[in-house]
Design an enzyme around this catalytic site. Sequence first.
Site, PDB file in Angstrom:
ATOM      1  CG  ASP A   1       4.992 120.843  19.932  1.00 27.95           C
ATOM      2  OD1 ASP A   1       6.014 120.319  20.412  1.00 27.95           O
ATOM      3  OD2 ASP A   1       4.634 122.017  20.203  1.00 27.95           O
TER       4      ASP A   1
ATOM      5  CE1 TYR B   1       2.816 126.386  23.646  1.00 28.38           C
ATOM      6  CE2 TYR B   1       2.268 124.459  22.345  1.00 28.38           C
ATOM      7  CZ  TYR B   1       3.160 125.463  22.694  1.00 28.38           C
ATOM      8  OH  TYR B   1       4.371 125.518  22.063  1.00 28.38           O
TER       9      TYR B   1
ATOM     10  CG  ASN C   1      12.319 128.622  23.434  1.00 30.48           C
ATOM     11  OD1 ASN C   1      12.341 129.155  22.328  1.00 30.48           O
ATOM     12  ND2 ASN C   1      11.207 128.118  23.952  1.00 30.48           N
TER      13      ASN C   1
ATOM     14  N   PRO D   1       7.663 127.196  12.094  1.00 30.16           N
ATOM     15  CG  PRO D   1       6.810 125.181  11.254  1.00 30.16           C
ATOM     16  CD  PRO D   1       6.816 126.044  12.487  1.00 30.16           C
ATOM     17  CG  LEU D   2       4.415 127.388   8.127  1.00 30.86           C
ATOM     18  CD1 LEU D   2       2.904 127.214   7.986  1.00 30.86           C
ATOM     19  CD2 LEU D   2       5.136 126.856   6.889  1.00 30.86           C
TER      20      LEU D   2
ATOM     21  CB  SER E   1      -3.089 125.233   9.821  1.00 26.03           C
ATOM     22  OG  SER E   1      -4.208 125.849   9.195  1.00 26.03           O
ATOM     23  CB  THR E   2      -7.432 126.761  13.001  1.00 29.55           C
ATOM     24  OG1 THR E   2      -7.217 127.966  12.249  1.00 29.55           O
ATOM     25  CG2 THR E   2      -6.805 126.896  14.365  1.00 29.55           C
TER      26      THR E   2
ATOM     27  CB  ILE F   1      -4.509 120.630   8.702  1.00 29.62           C
ATOM     28  CG1 ILE F   1      -4.796 121.694   9.765  1.00 29.62           C
ATOM     29  CG2 ILE F   1      -4.037 119.333   9.344  1.00 29.62           C
ATOM     30  CD1 ILE F   1      -5.925 121.350  10.739  1.00 29.62           C
TER      31      ILE F   1
ATOM     32  CD  GLU G   1      -1.547 124.707   1.293  1.00 30.88           C
ATOM     33  OE1 GLU G   1      -2.735 124.958   0.985  1.00 30.88           O
ATOM     34  OE2 GLU G   1      -0.735 125.604   1.597  1.00 30.88           O
TER      35      GLU G   1
HETATM   36  N1  LIG Z   1       8.757 125.729  22.116  1.00 34.00           N
HETATM   37  C1  LIG Z   1       8.276 126.945  21.980  1.00 34.00           C
HETATM   38  O1  LIG Z   1       8.603 127.882  22.749  1.00 34.00           O
HETATM   39  C2  LIG Z   1       7.321 127.231  20.859  1.00 34.00           C
HETATM   40  C3  LIG Z   1       7.066 128.546  20.484  1.00 34.00           C
HETATM   41  C4  LIG Z   1       6.209 128.768  19.399  1.00 34.00           C
HETATM   42  C5  LIG Z   1       5.632 127.706  18.731  1.00 34.00           C
HETATM   43  N2  LIG Z   1       5.884 126.417  19.154  1.00 34.00           N
HETATM   44  C6  LIG Z   1       5.235 125.261  18.475  1.00 34.00           C
HETATM   45  O2  LIG Z   1       5.354 125.410  17.069  1.00 34.00           O
HETATM   46  C7  LIG Z   1       4.066 125.363  16.478  1.00 34.00           C
HETATM   47  C8  LIG Z   1       4.022 126.172  15.182  1.00 34.00           C
HETATM   48  O3  LIG Z   1       4.404 127.506  15.416  1.00 34.00           O
HETATM   49  P1  LIG Z   1       3.405 128.740  15.292  1.00 34.00           P
HETATM   50  O4  LIG Z   1       2.015 128.278  15.588  1.00 34.00           O
HETATM   51  O5  LIG Z   1       3.994 129.834  16.110  1.00 34.00           O
HETATM   52  O6  LIG Z   1       3.549 129.232  13.778  1.00 34.00           O
HETATM   53  P2  LIG Z   1       3.627 128.573  12.315  1.00 34.00           P
HETATM   54  O7  LIG Z   1       3.242 127.152  12.330  1.00 34.00           O
HETATM   55  O8  LIG Z   1       4.897 129.000  11.727  1.00 34.00           O
HETATM   56  O9  LIG Z   1       2.502 129.420  11.577  1.00 34.00           O
HETATM   57  C9  LIG Z   1       1.165 129.365  11.964  1.00 34.00           C
HETATM   58  C10 LIG Z   1       0.429 130.467  11.221  1.00 34.00           C
HETATM   59  O10 LIG Z   1       0.483 130.242   9.822  1.00 34.00           O
HETATM   60  C11 LIG Z   1      -0.826 130.047   9.299  1.00 34.00           C
HETATM   61  N3  LIG Z   1      -0.744 128.925   8.350  1.00 34.00           N
HETATM   62  C12 LIG Z   1      -0.455 127.623   8.636  1.00 34.00           C
HETATM   63  N4  LIG Z   1      -0.420 126.881   7.523  1.00 34.00           N
HETATM   64  C13 LIG Z   1      -0.685 127.728   6.501  1.00 34.00           C
HETATM   65  C14 LIG Z   1      -0.781 127.558   5.103  1.00 34.00           C
HETATM   66  N5  LIG Z   1      -0.602 126.371   4.551  1.00 34.00           N
HETATM   67  N6  LIG Z   1      -1.090 128.654   4.345  1.00 34.00           N
HETATM   68  C15 LIG Z   1      -1.268 129.858   4.907  1.00 34.00           C
HETATM   69  N7  LIG Z   1      -1.182 130.088   6.217  1.00 34.00           N
HETATM   70  C16 LIG Z   1      -0.891 129.033   7.020  1.00 34.00           C
HETATM   71  C17 LIG Z   1      -1.710 129.750  10.489  1.00 34.00           C
HETATM   72  O11 LIG Z   1      -3.001 130.256  10.296  1.00 34.00           O
HETATM   73  P3  LIG Z   1      -4.329 129.342  10.406  1.00 34.00           P
HETATM   74  O12 LIG Z   1      -4.284 128.650  11.742  1.00 34.00           O
HETATM   75  O13 LIG Z   1      -5.415 130.372  10.303  1.00 34.00           O
HETATM   76  O14 LIG Z   1      -4.283 128.395   9.259  1.00 34.00           O
HETATM   77  C18 LIG Z   1      -1.017 130.518  11.600  1.00 34.00           C
HETATM   78  O15 LIG Z   1      -1.408 131.868  11.581  1.00 34.00           O
HETATM   79  C19 LIG Z   1       3.162 125.905  17.597  1.00 34.00           C
HETATM   80  O16 LIG Z   1       1.802 125.660  17.344  1.00 34.00           O
HETATM   81  C20 LIG Z   1       3.730 125.185  18.781  1.00 34.00           C
HETATM   82  O17 LIG Z   1       3.287 123.838  18.814  1.00 34.00           O
HETATM   83  C21 LIG Z   1       6.739 126.169  20.173  1.00 34.00           C
END
Ligand SMILES: NC(=O)c1ccc[n+]([C@@H]2O[C@H](COP(=O)([O-])OP(=O)(O)OC[C@H]3O[C@@H](n4cnc5c(N)ncnc54)[C@H](OP(=O)(O)O)[C@@H]3O)[C@@H](O)[C@H]2O)c1
Length: 271
Positions: free
Chosen positions: A43, A48, A137, A185-186, A227-228, A233, A235
Amino acid sequence: MKHLTLKNGEIIPALGFGTWQIKDEQCTEAVNTALSVGYRHIDTADGYHNHKAVGQGIKQNGIAREELFLTTKIFPGDLSAESVRQKVDTYLEELDTDYIDLLLIHFPDHSVPLAETLGAMNEAKAAGKVRSLGVSNFTVHHLKDAMETGVEIVMNQVELHPGFPQHKLRDFCKEHDIAVTAYSPLGRGEALEMDLIKELASKYEKKPGQIILNWLLAVGLIAIPKSTHHERIKENFESQDFVIDQADIDAIDVLEGSERLINPEFAHFSY
Ligand SMILES: NC(=O)c1ccc[n+]([C@@H]2O[C@H](COP(=O)([O-])OP(=O)(O)OC[C@H]3O[C@@H](n4cnc5c(N)ncnc54)[C@H](OP(=O)(O)O)[C@@H]3O)[C@@H](O)[C@H]2O)c1
């Protein structure tokens, strides 16, 4: 790996890899890692600023294009027919690909008629540059407006995590066979700290993130964690290797009370 069939017959891997806020080499490396551990759905979005880095990650990995599902999004300000036409060609070049699997309107923009934007997106689809069309959205009200244009939309990508389950929107989408992707999602990491999630992680001897992602796919949603870190990634990808009892799935699904985390000024969530 779990897949869903979209209403136009296209198949999407239910677990994807999110790339918001990662750029350049870090993004290239993360995408390559995600593909190596088994993700087949990436995605991204024009907003971005990482299309080239995503394309390079795919190239570095060497995966065949037909094995991959690639989503990108058009940002508000680029939703006129003319902009959509130009942007789609730019995205293809930046991503170094012949087609985009799923093209989304990133946020609704009331300054351009939806029929104009979706009409231009549909032309790109007819030209084979895009396989499926969707939105992100969008509220129920926005979705009704989109459906009135007659252009088929197969996806609404929205914020969705434990405590923010979006039941009304999900019910409407289910009724109209529009798939839902859970973004953040997290809960951007916050949901990993919720009591029930931690309790279930201990009960199933899994990580909190694995419990959340397992729940999302169990209730028929698509999830795109970011995740970075290599181990995270992996897990997150391994969240489907176990089964959670239905009662526990239901218990996560009724959690309420978390705030919306993504709410830019230009979003129209009250529409
Ligand atoms: N359509 C939209 O408007 C929209 C808006 C927001 C997001 N998105 C999409 O959704 C994706 C995911 O959302 P998001 O990046 O906002 O948040 P997310 O996936 O809910 O959470 C990411 C955060 O959680 C940490 N994380 C990930 N896996 C983990 C694990 N197994 N254990 C502990 N910490 C963990 C990551 O840190 P590290 O990287 O340090 O691991 C990062 O800080 C985005 O990247 C984007 O592609 C779309």
